[in-house]
Design an enzyme around this catalytic site. Structure first.
Site, short mmCIF file in Angstrom:
data_model
loop_
_atom_site.label_atom_id
_atom_site.label_comp_id
_atom_site.label_asym_id
_atom_site.label_seq_id
_atom_site.Cartn_x
_atom_site.Cartn_y
_atom_site.Cartn_z
N LYS A 22 4.54 5.05 5.63
CA LYS A 22 4.93 6.40 6.09
C LYS A 22 4.89 6.46 7.63
CE LYS A 22 1.89 9.96 6.32
NZ LYS A 22 1.93 10.65 7.63
N ASN A 23 3.81 5.95 8.20
CA ASN A 23 3.65 6.11 9.65
C ASN A 23 4.58 5.22 10.47
OD1 ASN A 23 1.79 8.04 9.12
ND2 ASN A 23 0.00 6.89 9.83
N CYS A 116 -3.33 21.49 12.71
CA CYS A 116 -3.15 20.93 11.37
C CYS A 116 -4.48 20.84 10.68
CB CYS A 116 -2.45 19.60 11.44
SG CYS A 116 -3.53 18.26 11.81
N ARG A 121 -4.01 19.63 17.22
CA ARG A 121 -3.37 18.35 17.55
C ARG A 121 -2.58 18.52 18.83
NH1 ARG A 121 -2.07 15.20 12.03
NH2 ARG A 121 -1.86 13.11 12.87
N PRO A 122 -3.27 18.41 19.96
CA PRO A 122 -2.61 18.65 21.24
C PRO A 122 -1.54 17.60 21.54
CG PRO A 122 -4.86 17.89 21.59
CD PRO A 122 -4.67 18.00 20.11
N ASP A 124 -0.70 17.13 24.97
CA ASP A 124 -0.76 17.06 26.44
C ASP A 124 -0.39 15.67 26.97
OD1 ASP A 124 -3.16 16.50 25.00
OD2 ASP A 124 -4.26 16.35 26.88
N ASP A 308 -7.55 6.91 8.93
CA ASP A 308 -6.84 7.33 7.72
C ASP A 308 -7.46 6.75 6.44
OD1 ASP A 308 -5.10 8.81 9.21
OD2 ASP A 308 -3.45 7.39 9.14
N ILE A 330 -11.97 9.82 15.76
CA ILE A 330 -10.59 10.10 16.16
C ILE A 330 -10.25 11.59 16.03
CG2 ILE A 330 -8.14 9.47 15.83
CD1 ILE A 330 -9.85 7.07 16.67
N ARG A 400 2.89 14.05 0.58
CA ARG A 400 3.40 13.76 1.93
C ARG A 400 3.34 12.26 2.23
NH1 ARG A 400 -0.21 15.86 5.88
NH2 ARG A 400 1.09 14.52 7.15
C1 UD1 Z 1 -1.12 9.00 14.06
C2 UD1 Z 1 -0.91 8.88 12.56
C3 UD1 Z 1 -2.12 9.42 11.81
C4 UD1 Z 1 -3.38 8.72 12.28
C5 UD1 Z 1 -3.50 8.79 13.81
C6 UD1 Z 1 -4.66 7.96 14.35
C7 UD1 Z 1 1.49 9.09 12.29
C8 UD1 Z 1 2.63 9.88 11.78
N1 UD1 Z 1 0.27 9.64 12.19
O1 UD1 Z 1 -1.25 10.39 14.36
O2 UD1 Z 1 -1.93 9.16 10.42
O3 UD1 Z 1 -4.50 9.33 11.70
O4 UD1 Z 1 -2.30 8.29 14.43
O5 UD1 Z 1 -4.55 6.63 13.95
O6 UD1 Z 1 1.64 7.96 12.72
N2 UD1 Z 1 -4.58 13.54 21.27
C9 UD1 Z 1 -4.71 14.40 22.36
N3 UD1 Z 1 -3.59 14.66 23.11
C10 UD1 Z 1 -2.37 14.11 22.83
C11 UD1 Z 1 -2.26 13.25 21.71
C12 UD1 Z 1 -3.38 12.98 20.95
O7 UD1 Z 1 -5.78 14.90 22.65
O8 UD1 Z 1 -1.40 14.39 23.55
C13 UD1 Z 1 -5.79 13.25 20.44
C14 UD1 Z 1 -5.64 13.79 19.00
O9 UD1 Z 1 -6.00 15.14 18.91
C15 UD1 Z 1 -6.61 12.88 18.26
C16 UD1 Z 1 -6.47 11.55 18.99
O10 UD1 Z 1 -5.91 11.85 20.27
O11 UD1 Z 1 -7.91 13.36 18.36
C17 UD1 Z 1 -5.61 10.53 18.29
O12 UD1 Z 1 -4.35 11.07 18.01
P1 UD1 Z 1 -3.02 10.19 17.91
O13 UD1 Z 1 -3.36 8.74 18.02
O14 UD1 Z 1 -2.03 10.75 18.85
O15 UD1 Z 1 -2.58 10.51 16.41
P2 UD1 Z 1 -1.17 10.89 15.88
O16 UD1 Z 1 -0.12 10.10 16.58
O17 UD1 Z 1 -1.03 12.37 15.83
#
Ligand code: UD1
Length: 420
Positions: A22-23, A116, A121-122, A124, A308, A330, A400
């Site tokens: 999926k990812n 979510c 889920r920021p 930034d 995950d 995470i 999902r």
């Molecule tokens: C992806 C995966 C999800 C997995 C996660 C971590 C997909 C579709 N989803 O989610 O299944 O659990 O990686 O392996 O691939 N963060 C910030 N600011 C940002 C972006 C992220 O603070 O701009 C924080 C998030 O809140 C979180 C951490 O960074 O605490 C990791 O998030 P991220 O690696 O971005 O996860 P996703 O890409 O959303």
């Protein structure tokens, strides 16, 4: 609303072919927007999140069809750059379309995908990175309007504050057709990043270093179509192995990504399960009671233990001999499944990012509501191991990420019937 009625307490035995990831599929579907030819994606899982991604493609004027796990995407007719808010909200990872749209048209209008089940889920880091690539980002009545100066993003040297999977993907998608070189330091190293880059390279992109912390991309004017096979889903793999570890039994996963699952398999092996692997098969036998792993299970970016897989492994360890300790590093709210497991008889104490699981002798059936995708899968693992019948509602969370989960469970000799 659909439910799963699960008859637990049976040992599992059988073979299962792992679905596509999926990812990987979601960013690769978004990446297909960058190509002006036809993209054929094989091993594409047919999941509600994947259908949500295809609705986004359709609303941008792109053709997308699915048949027998093959998606055919033709974005030559792309005629929009605005993704409506309701489609952005349908799927949390819709934000990866931002990089792809910028790469293709130099502009896009999206919205924040919203909080979510795992907490806020920021985005930034995504926005800071594309700004550095010469993209003007403005808030217009709650919508995010992005426009590359001169119509094309510019390569840049970036350092991510955290190796975010989504931010790394967005930068890659924006950079493959940007002007000049982009360097991403502290990039995410997840196998799905390598899968996305593998696809993009087949479309003609120039990317190196994926799988390491420093990725280098040289922008091309244009990408072409290709045929690509999506990697197996390592988290679905971890889920089926956890089911067998929880309920006991003997199962074989085929079409598995053994190397990519190593961080999970290393911990599972410490619980006393016998695991044998060859190139794309994993055999697991769990004959005796599991043992709690000696060390804390700390979720970390790849190649650490995957967040995950935390919930599904926790289900299995509720029945282990001894005390297991999890540390979730995470996401802030990733123990929401614990209450349902406690309802089934587990002994779990959550304190912030730590969860202490004292192994019990048995679980019993109960009614539970899936709280999120992997949390719902964890409830199913526990229900299969529990004595009696369980009812799991809100299974749209599970749908999902898992293709026809009740059929997969049946293939392993378990009983989970969809009703409603
Ligand atoms: C992806 C995966 C999800 C997995 C996660 C971590 C997909 C579709 N989803 O989610 O299944 O659990 O990686 O392996 O691939 N963060 C910030 N600011 C940002 C972006 C992220 O603070 O701009 C924080 C998030 O809140 C979180 C951490 O960074 O605490 C990791 O998030 P991220 O690696 O971005 O996860 P996703 O890409 O959303």
């Amino acid at each position: 609303m659909q439910k799963l009625i699960v008859e637990g307490g049976k040992r599992l035995r059988g073979e299962i072919r792992l679905q596509g990831s999926k990812n990987s599929s979601l960013p690769i579907i978004a990446a297909a927007l960058l190509s002006r030819g036809e993209c054929v994606l094989r091993n594409c899982p047919e999941l509600s999140d994947v259908y949500a991604a295809s609705r986004i493609l359709n609303c941008l004027g792109t053709k997308c069809s699915f048949s027998e796990n093959t998606a055919v995407i033709d974005s030559s007719s792309l005629n929009g750059s605005e993704i409506p808010e309701e489609l952005m909200r349908e799927m949390r990872s819709s934000i990866i379309f931002m990089g792809a749209m910028l790469g293709r048209t130099g502009e896009c209008t999206v919205s924040v995908p919203g909080g979510c089940e795992l907490g806020p889920r920021p985005i930034d880091m995504h926005l800071a990175a594309i700004r550095k690539m010469g993209v003007d980002v403005r808030d217009s009545g709650g919508r995010i309007v992005c426009r590359a100066l001169n119509g094309r993003a510019k390569g840049a040297k970036l350092s991510l504050a955290f190796p975010s999977v989504g931010a790394t993907e967005n930068v890659i998608l924006c950079a493959v057709t940007a002007e000049g070189e982009t360097v991403i330091n502290n990039a995410a190293r997840e196998p799905e990043i390598c899968d996305l880059c593998g696809f993009l390279r087949k479309c003609g992109a120039d990317i190196s270093g994926d799988g390491e912390s420093r990725i280098i991309i040289n922008g091309k004017q244009q990408l072409h179509g290709c045929e690509y096979t999506i990697m197996p889903d390592r988290i679905a793999g971890a889920t089926y192995l956890s089911m067998a570890a929880a309920a006991g039994g003997e199962i074989i996963l085929t079409n598995a990504c053994v190397q990519e699952m190593e961080p999970f398999l290393t911990v599972l092996e410490q619980t006393g399960c016998s695991i044998y692997t060859n190139s794309d098969r994993i055999y697991l036998r769990c004959g005796a009671r599991l043992k709690a792993p000696p060390d804390r299970i700390r979720t970390m970016p790849h190649p650490g233990f995957p967040t995950d897989a935390q919930a599904v492994l926790m289900s299995a360890l509720t029945l282990a001999e001894g005390t297991s300790v999890f540390e979730e590093n995470i996401f802030d709210c990733r123990y929401r499944h614990a209450d349902a497991l406690v309802k089934m008889g587990a002994d779990i104490q959550v304190m912030g990012k730590i969860a202490v699981v004292r192994g019990v002798q048995r679980l019993h059936g109960a009614s539970a509501e899936a709280t999120d995708l992997r949390g719902g899968a964890a409830m199913l693992c526990a229900a299969l191991a529990a004595e009696g019948v369980s009812e799991i509602s809100r299974i749209y969370h599970i749908d999902r990420g898992y293709e026809k989960i009740e059929e997969a469970v049946a293939g392993l000799g378990g009983k989970a019937v969809r009703s409603g």
